[in-house]
Design a protein around this motif. Structure first.
Motif, mmCIF file in Angstrom:
data_model
loop_
_atom_site.group_PDB
_atom_site.id
_atom_site.type_symbol
_atom_site.label_atom_id
_atom_site.label_comp_id
_atom_site.label_asym_id
_atom_site.label_seq_id
_atom_site.Cartn_x
_atom_site.Cartn_y
_atom_site.Cartn_z
ATOM 1 N N VAL A 375 0.710 -1.173 -0.020
ATOM 2 C CA VAL A 375 -0.219 -0.106 -0.085
ATOM 3 C C VAL A 375 0.934 1.293 0.032
ATOM 4 O O VAL A 375 2.026 1.279 0.358
ATOM 5 C CB VAL A 375 -1.022 0.217 1.236
ATOM 6 N N GLY A 376 0.184 2.386 -0.409
ATOM 7 C CA GLY A 376 1.053 3.511 -0.467
ATOM 8 C C GLY A 376 1.825 3.784 -1.742
ATOM 9 O O GLY A 376 2.877 4.521 -1.711
ATOM 10 N N LEU A 377 1.369 3.112 -2.635
ATOM 11 C CA LEU A 377 2.035 2.995 -4.131
ATOM 12 C C LEU A 377 1.611 4.497 -4.564
ATOM 13 O O LEU A 377 0.773 5.195 -4.374
ATOM 14 C CB LEU A 377 1.183 2.057 -4.802
ATOM 15 N N ALA A 406 2.807 -4.673 3.074
ATOM 16 C CA ALA A 406 4.127 -3.746 3.550
ATOM 17 C C ALA A 406 3.702 -2.512 2.716
ATOM 18 O O ALA A 406 3.270 -2.421 1.539
ATOM 19 C CB ALA A 406 5.170 -4.477 2.856
ATOM 20 N N PRO A 407 4.364 -1.452 3.471
ATOM 21 C CA PRO A 407 4.172 0.041 2.854
ATOM 22 C C PRO A 407 5.245 -0.027 1.463
ATOM 23 O O PRO A 407 6.269 -0.590 1.686
ATOM 24 C CB PRO A 407 4.514 0.882 3.768
ATOM 25 N N LYS A 425 0.923 8.819 7.998
ATOM 26 C CA LYS A 425 -0.306 9.002 8.053
ATOM 27 C C LYS A 425 -1.113 8.336 7.082
ATOM 28 O O LYS A 425 -2.313 7.545 7.230
ATOM 29 C CB LYS A 425 -0.655 10.365 8.771
ATOM 30 N N VAL A 426 -0.635 8.591 5.939
ATOM 31 C CA VAL A 426 -1.580 8.128 4.763
ATOM 32 C C VAL A 426 -1.579 6.562 4.667
ATOM 33 O O VAL A 426 -2.509 6.025 4.535
ATOM 34 C CB VAL A 426 -1.035 8.749 3.375
ATOM 35 N N VAL A 427 -0.218 6.004 4.801
ATOM 36 C CA VAL A 427 -0.293 4.644 5.204
ATOM 37 C C VAL A 427 -0.948 4.048 6.170
ATOM 38 O O VAL A 427 -1.797 3.012 6.003
ATOM 39 C CB VAL A 427 1.288 3.987 5.057
ATOM 40 N N SER A 448 5.258 -1.977 9.890
ATOM 41 C CA SER A 448 5.204 -0.956 10.460
ATOM 42 C C SER A 448 5.323 0.424 9.436
ATOM 43 O O SER A 448 6.224 0.427 8.746
ATOM 44 C CB SER A 448 6.153 -0.550 11.448
ATOM 45 N N ALA A 449 4.436 1.369 9.373
ATOM 46 C CA ALA A 449 4.556 2.307 8.501
ATOM 47 C C ALA A 449 5.672 3.194 8.751
ATOM 48 O O ALA A 449 6.289 3.835 7.937
ATOM 49 C CB ALA A 449 3.240 3.342 8.488
ATOM 50 N N LYS A 450 5.907 3.505 10.234
ATOM 51 C CA LYS A 450 7.068 4.202 10.620
ATOM 52 C C LYS A 450 8.431 3.782 10.065
ATOM 53 O O LYS A 450 9.138 4.490 9.697
ATOM 54 C CB LYS A 450 7.027 4.502 12.138
#
Length: 506
Positions: A375-377, A406-407, A425-427, A448-450
């Protein structure tokens, strides 16, 4: 971990290893893996170079790993010692480190600090071990290592490890170590193709090395029940990939694409007593004889695992073979949350392929289907996430479904190099949207997005970002420590690294 506890742990693990060949030689190299033993002994690349060094006349290799407890408690890291002799890391003249991906740089820093070896390259001299790096990270962007290690073998290192170690050994035996001998060593290494010496090359990376196909396949000399891939004999079925996925470092343009190993060569290399076999590669399921290979191993009574299954390659015969080989979960890749995004990634996984995967999993009585995706593509919207929810729900009506998410982190040497991180935050919001939409129907797990953002900064970074890891680790190694360390760096003066953009995306 206390010294006595560590020694007892090592004795137990060594006693359970199969295939280890202890060796003594005039020059002994410490082979460092900056993650715990279980991960290191599941790394085919690490085991391949361990074997290569032990096969060299006059050289022996001893393994050292990140403290098991250090993975959970960042304040823990005992003095690193090798498994073979319990000798402290700092006593070895040469430390060879294999780095798989960006976040493992922290493990290297922690181990060097615990051994009282300066983590900054410029703070070491001839009294300290020579730090040589290699591993999968070098196919993408090894520049964050440039301020930490002395030299880097870029790409496939089987043919390069011997000439590099010969240089290091010859310099070490020509009189007492001195600053001039260290400088001469670096100069000689810089002249070897595919070897990156930061003190000489600056930021100019060499071409990725490619070994002669005659050296394939790589295989693991040691099996152990204490690895992540418990008691599994690992072997390549191919190296590289013939596909053009835009996010992947190992795409068709890397080292000539896919290089196949023959079925006969694969089967004759696998020991008859191997009860668990891992077939390794970037595109294992693309091997033209993969179904026959899996069936042949199942005929031996072996359990078989594949490192990569492509949904468009799944058919009834292949999944039947996987079932015979012990598969209980059919695991493949969705890659993007929508068909539109999968097409933008140049992936062949389409709705029909994923539906077929679910039907095959059910037909062959698999316990569940597991799909990996990002995600976050680039250009991703909530509508793509909603499509994923609808489609995953449909799949879950066929067979129990899990999603491993996975981001997206853009990597160097790919067409998506330089694409921004979507934002923590978006992810997080998109992951929560998926969880809410699939609650009670699909098991959703994500990284984790972080920490994906930290990986992204390093993937797009250079020496400065790598040195910032040292500061972050010494402050405690928490996300906030990385955020402060990266924010304190001066703004870049060139298009790369794109750290300022990454900071803005936090």
């Amino acid at each position: 971990m206390s010294a006595a506890s560590f020694e007892a742990l090592v004795r137990r693990r060594l006693a359970d290893e199969v295939g280890r060949c202890p060796k003594e030689a005039p020059t002994t190299v410490a082979m460092l893996y900056p993650s715990p033993y279980g991960a290191g002994m599941s790394s085919l690349g690490f085991q391949r170079i361990y074997r290569a060094i032990n096969d060299m006349p006059g050289f022996a290799c001893e393994r050292v790993f990140l403290d098991d407890e250090a993975e959970q408690d960042l304040s823990v890291q005992a003095r690193p010692r090798t498994y073979e002799s319990l000798r402290p890391l700092e006593e070895f003249p040469i430390v060879a480190v294999s780095v798989a991906y960006e976040l493992e740089i922290a493990g290297l820093v922690r181990m060097l600090d615990a051994a009282n070896i300066p983590a900054h390259r410029t703070q070491r001299d001839e009294r300290h071990p020579f730090i040589l790096a290699g591993g999968p990270l070098t196919f993408s962007n090894p520049l964050p290592l440039a301020g930490i290690v002395d030299a880097i073998i870029v790409g496939e290192s089987e043919e390069l490890i011997e000439p590099v170690l010969d240089v290091l050994r010859s310099e070490a035996t020509e009189g007492a170590p001195s600053s001039s001998s260290r400088a001469r060593t670096l100069e000689r290494l810089a002249a070897i193709p595919h070897v990156f010496v930061p003190a000489h090359h600056g930021v100019n990376l060499p071409v990725v090395a490619k070994v002669d196909n005659a050296l394939l396949p790589a295989w693991s000399p040691i099996r152990t029940p204490h690895s992540v891939l418990s008691n599994m004999f690992l072997i390549e079925t191919e190296r590289g990939c013939s596909r053009t996925c835009t996010y992947c470092v190992m795409r068709r343009s890397t080292n000539g694409g896919m290089r196949l190993v023959s079925m006969d060569r694969i089967l004759e290399t696998i020991p008859e007593d191997a009860r668990r076999v891992g077939l390794v590669g970037a595109a294992v399921s693309d091997h033209p004889r993969i179904t026959q290979i899996v069936n042949a191993l199942a005929d031996r009574g072996a359990e078989v695992g594949l490192s990569s299954l492509r949904p468009d390659r799944l058919n009834d015969d292949f999944v039947a073979a996987l079932k015979r080989g012990g598969y209980k979960t059919l695991t493949t890749a969705m890659d993007g949350p929508s068909d539109r995004l999968r097409e933008s990634l140049e992936r062949r996984a389409r709705v029909k392929n994923l539906l077929r995967a679910a039907e095959l999993a059910k037909a062959h009585k698999m316990e569940r289907l597991k799909l990996y995706l990002m995600v976050g593509l680039p250009n991703e919207t909530d509508a793509d996430i909603d499509e994923c929810i609808t489609f995953s729900t449909e799949l879950s009506r066929i067979v129990p479904l899990s999603l491993g998410i996975a981001p997206f982190c853009a990597k160097r040497n790919t067409p998506l190099d330089g694409k921004p991180f979507a934002g923590i935050k978006v992810v997080q919001d998109r992951l929560e949207r998926l969880r809410r939409g699939l609650k009670g129907r699909v098991d959703v797990r994500s990284t984790s997005a972080k920490w994906a953002w930290v990986e992204y900064v390093l993937a797009q970074g250079s020496e400065a970002e790598g040195l910032a890891v040292i500061d972050a680790v010494r402050e405690g190694g928490r996300f906030a420590d990385y955020k402060r360390a990266f924010a304190s760096l001066p703004a870049p003066t060139t298009a790369k690294p794109r750290r300022s953009l990454a900071i803005a995306q936090v």
